[in-house]
Design a protein around this motif. Sequence first.
Motif, PDB file in Angstrom:
ATOM      1  N   LEU A  79      25.538 108.082  -3.825  1.00  0.00           N
ATOM      2  CA  LEU A  79      24.555 107.232  -3.145  1.00  0.00           C
ATOM      3  C   LEU A  79      23.110 107.662  -3.443  1.00  0.00           C
ATOM      4  O   LEU A  79      22.857 108.648  -4.119  1.00  0.00           O
ATOM      5  CB  LEU A  79      24.837 107.228  -1.642  1.00  0.00           C
ATOM      6  N   ILE A 124      21.392  96.871  -1.600  1.00  0.00           N
ATOM      7  CA  ILE A 124      19.957  96.549  -1.497  1.00  0.00           C
ATOM      8  C   ILE A 124      19.135  97.460  -2.401  1.00  0.00           C
ATOM      9  O   ILE A 124      17.998  97.147  -2.702  1.00  0.00           O
ATOM     10  CB  ILE A 124      19.401  96.691  -0.054  1.00  0.00           C
ATOM     11  N   TYR A 153      20.253 105.528  -8.356  1.00  0.00           N
ATOM     12  CA  TYR A 153      21.389 104.780  -7.799  1.00  0.00           C
ATOM     13  C   TYR A 153      21.156 103.267  -7.927  1.00  0.00           C
ATOM     14  O   TYR A 153      22.041 102.519  -8.349  1.00  0.00           O
ATOM     15  CB  TYR A 153      21.536 105.199  -6.332  1.00  0.00           C
ATOM     16  N   GLY A 202      23.309 108.912   1.451  1.00  0.00           N
ATOM     17  CA  GLY A 202      22.568 107.661   1.330  1.00  0.00           C
ATOM     18  C   GLY A 202      21.200 107.781   1.978  1.00  0.00           C
ATOM     19  O   GLY A 202      20.845 108.822   2.555  1.00  0.00           O
ATOM     20  N   THR A 203      20.404 106.707   1.908  1.00  0.00           N
ATOM     21  CA  THR A 203      19.077 106.733   2.522  1.00  0.00           C
ATOM     22  C   THR A 203      19.000 105.737   3.677  1.00  0.00           C
ATOM     23  O   THR A 203      18.099 105.802   4.493  1.00  0.00           O
ATOM     24  CB  THR A 203      17.978 106.451   1.460  1.00  0.00           C
ATOM     25  N   ASP A 205      21.142 105.988   5.788  1.00  0.00           N
ATOM     26  CA  ASP A 205      21.968 106.774   6.722  1.00  0.00           C
ATOM     27  C   ASP A 205      21.309 107.004   8.085  1.00  0.00           C
ATOM     28  O   ASP A 205      21.994 107.358   9.050  1.00  0.00           O
ATOM     29  CB  ASP A 205      22.311 108.152   6.125  1.00  0.00           C
ATOM     30  N   TRP A 298      13.083  99.028  -0.414  1.00  0.00           N
ATOM     31  CA  TRP A 298      14.201  98.096  -0.190  1.00  0.00           C
ATOM     32  C   TRP A 298      13.725  96.917   0.652  1.00  0.00           C
ATOM     33  O   TRP A 298      12.863  97.077   1.522  1.00  0.00           O
ATOM     34  CB  TRP A 298      15.369  98.822   0.509  1.00  0.00           C
TER      35      TRP A 298
HETATM   36  C1  AKB Z   1      22.385 104.264   0.389  1.00  0.00           C
HETATM   37  O1  AKB Z   1      21.627 104.477   1.351  1.00  0.00           O
HETATM   38  O2  AKB Z   1      22.282 104.808  -0.704  1.00  0.00           O
HETATM   39  C2  AKB Z   1      23.464 103.230   0.571  1.00  0.00           C
HETATM   40  C3  AKB Z   1      22.993 101.893   0.113  1.00  0.00           C
HETATM   41  C4  AKB Z   1      21.898 101.228   0.836  1.00  0.00           C
HETATM   42  O3  AKB Z   1      23.536 101.369  -0.805  1.00  0.00           O
HETATM   43  N1  AKB Z   1      23.883 103.165   1.917  1.00  0.00           N
END
Ligand code: AKB
Length: 336
Positions: A79, A124, A153, A202-203, A205, A298
Motif C-alpha cells: 500500500l 483513489i 503505489y 496505507g495512508t 488508514d 487524493w
Molecule cells: C492506501 O491508503 O494506500 C489504500 C488506498 C487508498 O488504496 N488504503
Amino acid sequence: MRKRGILITGAAGEIGDSLIRSLVQQGEDLIVSLDLKPLGTDYSKKVTHIQGDLMDHALLSRLVSEYEIATIYHLAALLSTRAEFSPEMAHQVNVEGTLGLLKLASEQSEWRGEPVLFLFPSSIAAYGMPSLKLKDEFRRVREWEWNYPTTMYGCNKLYCEMLGIYYSQHYRQLAVERPVTLDFRGLRFPGLVSAYTVPSGGTSDYGPEMLHAAARGEPYACFVREDTAIPFMAMPDAVKALLMLANAQAQSLTRRIYNVTSFSLSAADFRDQVLKFFPKAQISFEPDLKRQGIVDSWPADLNDNDARRDWGWKPDFDLIRSFEEYLVPYIKQRYS
Ligand code: AKB
C-alpha cells in the motif's frame, strides 16, 4: 483432470478476508488462496491456502498444473505509505507481480478457449490532485480525470490498470490469429474500513485506526489535518462491488476500470462519528506533513455514475448505516 477454481492473491489481507467469507457463504467450493502469510480464518475444505510468494514462478506453474483457474481476484499489493519506504520493492510486487499473473491468465485463457476473469482492486491513489484548491473545485472526479499519481503505489495501480486493458484488448495484436484474451475488470476503491481488521501500510488508514483505537479504549493521534477529506467505504460494500463487477454481463460494461464509492467526509467528521458511539474516545490531530501531502493529492470524492449505470452499483452502507449497522456493532463485539 485439473480442478476448476478461483484464485485469490493477497488472500490474508483486509479485502481477502471478507471476500473469502462471502464466496464461501455463496457456496464456492474451490477457492485457492495465495499469500505470504497464513489465512486468519480456517475455512477447512472450502479453501486451499498456499503460503508462498506471488513472484515465485515455479509456484505459479505448479498451481496451474493442478488447477484450472477461471477467475482471479488479484488483491496482493504493497500500500501507499509502505511503498514509499521501498519504492523498488513496491514496483516488484505491485507491477511485476501483476504482470506475471496477467501472463498466467493469458495463457490459461488460450488453453481454456475462454477468457479468464481478472478482478483488480485499484484505488483513489491512481489520482493526483495538483493542489488543495483544485481538489476543492473538482470534488467528484471521473475515471479519466486527474490521473497524475504522486505515489509509487498510485503509479503502480494506474499502470497495472493499463496493462490489464492491454492484455484484454490488444495482447498479441500482430499475431495471425487473435488469441482468446483475458477479461480484465478493475475498481478504483476509496479508503476501506473493516470492522474485523486494522489496515497497515496505507495512508487512508487514519479513519479505521481512529475507530479501532476508540473501540480498544486507546488514545489516537490522527496523522492528517481535521479538514482532510477523502471518500471511504465499508468493507462489505467493497466485496459487494467486486462480486457485482465479476458477475456483470460483458456487454453491459462500457469501461474496464470503474470508480466506486460510498461516503466522503473530513477527518473531523470521522472523529465526530467515532465520538457518537465512543464518547470517551481521546482523538487528537498531529498531522505528519509528508503523509498529509499524499492524502491531499487524493480526490475529495469519486464520481461512480458509470458503475451505477452499467452494472447497477449502489452501496448498501452509507455513512450512518456503516457506523450504526456494521462497524460499531462488530467492532464492539470484537474487542469486548
Ligand atoms: C492506501 O491508503 O494506500 C489504500 C488506498 C487508498 O488504496 N488504503
